[in-house]
Design a protein around this motif. Structure first.
Motif, PDB file in Angstrom:
ATOM      1  N   ASN A 241       0.849  -1.195   0.000  1.00  0.00           N
ATOM      2  CA  ASN A 241       0.000   0.000   0.000  1.00  0.00           C
ATOM      3  C   ASN A 241       0.881   1.240   0.000  1.00  0.00           C
ATOM      4  O   ASN A 241       1.939   1.261   0.646  1.00  0.00           O
ATOM      5  CB  ASN A 241      -0.904   0.034   1.242  1.00  0.00           C
ATOM      6  CG  ASN A 241      -1.816  -1.174   1.344  1.00  0.00           C
ATOM      7  OD1 ASN A 241      -2.872  -1.228   0.723  1.00  0.00           O
ATOM      8  ND2 ASN A 241      -1.390  -2.159   2.137  1.00  0.00           N
ATOM      9  N   THR A 433     -12.467   5.422   3.778  1.00  0.00           N
ATOM     10  CA  THR A 433     -11.165   4.738   3.798  1.00  0.00           C
ATOM     11  C   THR A 433     -10.039   5.602   3.263  1.00  0.00           C
ATOM     12  O   THR A 433      -8.875   5.341   3.525  1.00  0.00           O
ATOM     13  CB  THR A 433     -11.204   3.444   2.962  1.00  0.00           C
ATOM     14  OG1 THR A 433     -11.384   3.793   1.573  1.00  0.00           O
ATOM     15  CG2 THR A 433     -12.319   2.523   3.416  1.00  0.00           C
ATOM     16  N   GLN A 435      -9.069   5.554   0.364  1.00  0.00           N
ATOM     17  CA  GLN A 435      -8.413   4.823  -0.706  1.00  0.00           C
ATOM     18  C   GLN A 435      -8.895   5.382  -2.043  1.00  0.00           C
ATOM     19  O   GLN A 435     -10.059   5.739  -2.203  1.00  0.00           O
ATOM     20  CB  GLN A 435      -8.733   3.328  -0.612  1.00  0.00           C
ATOM     21  CG  GLN A 435      -8.000   2.481  -1.640  1.00  0.00           C
ATOM     22  CD  GLN A 435      -8.123   0.989  -1.338  1.00  0.00           C
ATOM     23  OE1 GLN A 435      -7.132   0.278  -1.257  1.00  0.00           O
ATOM     24  NE2 GLN A 435      -9.348   0.520  -1.167  1.00  0.00           N
ATOM     25  N   GLU A 440      -6.709   0.246  -6.254  1.00  0.00           N
ATOM     26  CA  GLU A 440      -6.625  -0.479  -4.985  1.00  0.00           C
ATOM     27  C   GLU A 440      -5.231  -0.326  -4.393  1.00  0.00           C
ATOM     28  O   GLU A 440      -4.221  -0.447  -5.076  1.00  0.00           O
ATOM     29  CB  GLU A 440      -6.919  -1.966  -5.248  1.00  0.00           C
ATOM     30  CG  GLU A 440      -6.686  -2.879  -4.066  1.00  0.00           C
ATOM     31  CD  GLU A 440      -7.800  -2.843  -3.039  1.00  0.00           C
ATOM     32  OE1 GLU A 440      -7.556  -3.245  -1.890  1.00  0.00           O
ATOM     33  OE2 GLU A 440      -8.918  -2.415  -3.394  1.00  0.00           O
ATOM     34  N   GLY A 441      -5.165  -0.045  -3.109  1.00  0.00           N
ATOM     35  CA  GLY A 441      -3.889   0.051  -2.412  1.00  0.00           C
ATOM     36  C   GLY A 441      -3.252   1.420  -2.430  1.00  0.00           C
ATOM     37  O   GLY A 441      -2.262   1.650  -1.735  1.00  0.00           O
ATOM     38  N   SER A 467      -8.700   1.318   7.567  1.00  0.00           N
ATOM     39  CA  SER A 467      -8.726   0.487   6.365  1.00  0.00           C
ATOM     40  C   SER A 467      -7.537  -0.465   6.310  1.00  0.00           C
ATOM     41  O   SER A 467      -7.688  -1.663   6.016  1.00  0.00           O
ATOM     42  CB  SER A 467      -8.734   1.381   5.118  1.00  0.00           C
ATOM     43  OG  SER A 467      -8.601   0.629   3.936  1.00  0.00           O
ATOM     44  N   ARG A 470      -7.812  -3.346   8.786  1.00  0.00           N
ATOM     45  CA  ARG A 470      -8.735  -4.373   8.305  1.00  0.00           C
ATOM     46  C   ARG A 470      -8.068  -5.256   7.258  1.00  0.00           C
ATOM     47  O   ARG A 470      -8.276  -6.470   7.225  1.00  0.00           O
ATOM     48  CB  ARG A 470      -9.995  -3.715   7.735  1.00  0.00           C
ATOM     49  CG  ARG A 470     -10.960  -3.231   8.814  1.00  0.00           C
ATOM     50  CD  ARG A 470     -12.204  -2.581   8.201  1.00  0.00           C
ATOM     51  NE  ARG A 470     -13.259  -2.428   9.195  1.00  0.00           N
ATOM     52  CZ  ARG A 470     -13.324  -1.444  10.081  1.00  0.00           C
ATOM     53  NH1 ARG A 470     -12.374  -0.521  10.081  1.00  0.00           N
ATOM     54  NH2 ARG A 470     -14.307  -1.378  10.955  1.00  0.00           N
ATOM     55  N   LYS A 471      -7.277  -4.653   6.393  1.00  0.00           N
ATOM     56  CA  LYS A 471      -6.555  -5.444   5.379  1.00  0.00           C
ATOM     57  C   LYS A 471      -5.584  -6.417   6.042  1.00  0.00           C
ATOM     58  O   LYS A 471      -5.481  -7.576   5.645  1.00  0.00           O
ATOM     59  CB  LYS A 471      -5.781  -4.520   4.443  1.00  0.00           C
ATOM     60  CG  LYS A 471      -6.613  -3.805   3.403  1.00  0.00           C
ATOM     61  CD  LYS A 471      -5.708  -3.036   2.446  1.00  0.00           C
ATOM     62  CE  LYS A 471      -6.513  -2.343   1.376  1.00  0.00           C
ATOM     63  NZ  LYS A 471      -5.627  -1.615   0.414  1.00  0.00           N
ATOM     64  N   GLU A 472      -4.850  -5.924   7.043  1.00  0.00           N
ATOM     65  CA  GLU A 472      -3.880  -6.777   7.730  1.00  0.00           C
ATOM     66  C   GLU A 472      -4.576  -7.933   8.446  1.00  0.00           C
ATOM     67  O   GLU A 472      -4.061  -9.043   8.499  1.00  0.00           O
ATOM     68  CB  GLU A 472      -3.060  -5.955   8.721  1.00  0.00           C
ATOM     69  CG  GLU A 472      -2.055  -5.015   8.071  1.00  0.00           C
ATOM     70  CD  GLU A 472      -0.992  -5.765   7.287  1.00  0.00           C
ATOM     71  OE1 GLU A 472      -0.284  -6.599   7.883  1.00  0.00           O
ATOM     72  OE2 GLU A 472      -0.887  -5.524   6.063  1.00  0.00           O
ATOM     73  N   ARG A 474      -7.335  -9.359   7.492  1.00  0.00           N
ATOM     74  CA  ARG A 474      -7.823 -10.324   6.498  1.00  0.00           C
ATOM     75  C   ARG A 474      -6.698 -11.089   5.816  1.00  0.00           C
ATOM     76  O   ARG A 474      -6.941 -12.094   5.161  1.00  0.00           O
ATOM     77  CB  ARG A 474      -8.647  -9.585   5.435  1.00  0.00           C
ATOM     78  CG  ARG A 474      -9.944  -8.999   5.922  1.00  0.00           C
ATOM     79  CD  ARG A 474     -10.848  -8.658   4.756  1.00  0.00           C
ATOM     80  NE  ARG A 474     -10.219  -7.772   3.804  1.00  0.00           N
ATOM     81  CZ  ARG A 474     -10.356  -6.461   3.797  1.00  0.00           C
ATOM     82  NH1 ARG A 474     -11.095  -5.864   4.716  1.00  0.00           N
ATOM     83  NH2 ARG A 474      -9.770  -5.720   2.876  1.00  0.00           N
ATOM     84  N   LYS A 475      -5.478 -10.574   5.908  1.00  0.00           N
ATOM     85  CA  LYS A 475      -4.355 -11.159   5.170  1.00  0.00           C
ATOM     86  C   LYS A 475      -4.110 -12.596   5.623  1.00  0.00           C
ATOM     87  O   LYS A 475      -4.048 -12.858   6.835  1.00  0.00           O
ATOM     88  CB  LYS A 475      -3.110 -10.307   5.383  1.00  0.00           C
ATOM     89  CG  LYS A 475      -1.973 -10.625   4.431  1.00  0.00           C
ATOM     90  CD  LYS A 475      -0.822  -9.632   4.629  1.00  0.00           C
ATOM     91  CE  LYS A 475      -0.184  -9.846   5.985  1.00  0.00           C
ATOM     92  NZ  LYS A 475       1.009  -9.012   6.178  1.00  0.00           N
TER      93      LYS A 475
END
Length: 477
Positions: A241, A433, A435, A440-441, A467, A470-472, A474-475
């Motif tokens: 990101n 977010t 973003q 994306e990212g 944001s 949340r990504k981390e 889900r990783k």
């Protein structure tokens, strides 16, 4: 710079970083704080003066703000920003400030290292960004308390430094020192790399052998160089990101008229300061021509008059134009700017000027500059006028420099067919977010996303951090 950050900036990296932040001003500092595991919770006994927000805050006791639904929490809030998350974070940090109150923040901060996300912050200057380029004695537009970052109030910091606020406002020098000190006090220094100039941000799929990538997901490659005494040291980093937090002071706006490249034409206030310091400008000099009707132009006028340097002040708007920034500022808080506005107004009516050494030219259009230090104008009646000047300051705003992005970032603006502008055409981001809606990212915050005051850029940091967390989460492991 810490050894870990030196490793990050080596010729090759074994593992892509989760986050790279480009820009180390207030936006980048606040985001680094949140990504370093500092987590905001509502104090158990806090009562927010906004009834609807208070009710929502009681629905999830013990849950960090970063883990809550920012869209839901910010619904119904109103204020001086168009960003709902900016209004939310501001309301939590300064609950009643718009009503003249000084209620303490309803937030408490916990340092939870398990929530930290590794990141690096790249900046040309010391932490604080463009604040280090502003003349130190200039007073901030915003109240001092609005310049602060989470969990370290400006007034408390200034008391320890035995400094005081001037009419509730701080000097630019104090604020630059505060931001640098904030990074040290909060233990963020190992994330920051100063003297880093980013020249390219590109999308690509790295070689798994060299970047430790476990899949073929596109990553960002951030390239540039470190400016050091011994020369330029190139670097190239990979990240999942990238957050753009470069602000808007990179590229001064230009008039685009003949002669603007002549050596006596400048686009930064520092040129006036330098010329005064070395004695090139004195009360006996030809006037300094200051072009613009914003606060930078007003600062230049105040500086010149402090040293009794004669001024010609030219601007295209009418002095009573409601869009003029002076017509939007409370007189009690900003007496010096209203003095400039008074000079602009009275001189445009009376001739000769009641203010010795100052002449305003409202509604004038600049046609060209000539090599013999002349400026040629056209007034409202179409009559040309020529003025002898010693130095010219063109202070008509600035643009962000996103030349390191494909197409200089134009494709990411709200209207891709128009020039990118922090006030009229910022980067198009998701409001909850931050973003990019087109990549994306890729995130943008601060002025690049339309948040032009330090008070409100922190909401963008909250949105980005939420944001990324949340990504981390889900990783896959």
């Amino acid at each position: 710079m810490s050894s870990s950050r030196k490793d990050h900036l080596g010729a090759s990296s074994s593992e892509p970083l989760p986050v790279i932040i480009v820009g180390n001003g207030p936006s980048g500092i606040c985001l680094s704080y949140l990504l370093s595991g500092y987590t905001p919770y509502v104090k158990p006994d806090a009562v927010h003066p906004h009834p609807l927000l208070q009710r929502k805050l009681t629905e999830a006791p013990g849950v960090s703000i970063l883990d809550q639904d920012l869209d839901y929490l910010s619904e119904g809030l109103e204020g001086r920003s168009q960003s709902p998350v900016a209004l939310l974070f501001d309301a939590l940090l300064r609950p009643d400030t718009d009503f003249g109150g000084n209620m303490k923040s309803v937030l408490t901060w916990k340092h939870q290292e398990e929530h930290a996300i590794p990141h690096v912050v790249l900046g040309r200057n010391l932490p604080g960004g463009a604040w280090h380029s502003i003349e130190g004695s200039m007073v901030t537009l915003s109240q001092g308390q609005w310049m602060g970052l989470p969990d370290l109030e400006v007034k408390d910091w200034m008391q320890k430094k035995r400094r005081g606020l001037r009419n509730s406002r701080a000097t630019a020098g104090d604020i630059a020192h505060y931001y640098r000190d904030y990074v040290v006090k909060k233990g963020l220094g190992h994330n920051f790399v100063s003297g880093a100039v980013v020249t390219a941000v590109e999308w690509g799929t790295p070689n798994p052998n060299s970047c430790g990538a476990q899949d073929s997901s596109p990553l960002f490659q951030v390239s540039g160089f470190l400016s050091r005494d011994q020369g330029r040291q190139p670097f190239s980093l990979w990240a999942r990101n990238v957050v753009l937090a470069t602000g808007t002071f990179d590229s001064p706006a230009r008039l685009g008229i003949p002669g603007e490249a002549l050596p006596f034409i400048h686009h930064e206030l520092s040129a006036l300061e330098a010329a005064t310091r070395v004695g090139a400008l004195t009360p006996a000099s030809d006037p300094v021509l200051i072009i613009g009707a914003g606060l930078s132009a007003a600062d230049a006028i105040l500086y010149a008059r402090h040293y009794n340097i004669p001024v010609i002040h030219a601007f295209r708007r009418a002095v009573d134009d409601p869009g003029l920034v002076f017509n939007q500022l409370p007189k009690m808080l900003y007496p010096e700017y209203h003095k400039v506005h008074q000079m602009m107004r009275e001189q445009s009516i009376l001739s000769p000027s009641p203010y010795e050494g100052y002449r305003s030219l409202p509604g004038h259009r600049l046609l060209c500059f000539k090599e013999d230090c002349q400026a040629v104008f056209q007034d409202l009646k179409g009559v040309e006028k020529v003025f002898e000047v010693s130095l010219v300051l063109v202070l008509i705003g600035s643009h962000p420099d996103l030349s390191f992005l494909p197409g200089a970032g134009a494709d990411f603006a709200v209207d891709p067919d128009q020039p990118l502008s922090t006030k009229r055409n910022p980067i198009d981001v998701d409001p909850f977010t931050y973003q990019s809606t087109r990549q994306e990212g890729l995130y943008a915050m601060g002025p690049l996303a339309g948040d032009n005051f330090v008070r409100f850029v922190q909401g963008g940091a909250l949105a980005v951090a939420s944001s990324l967390l949340r990504k981390e989460t889900r990783k896959p492991p």
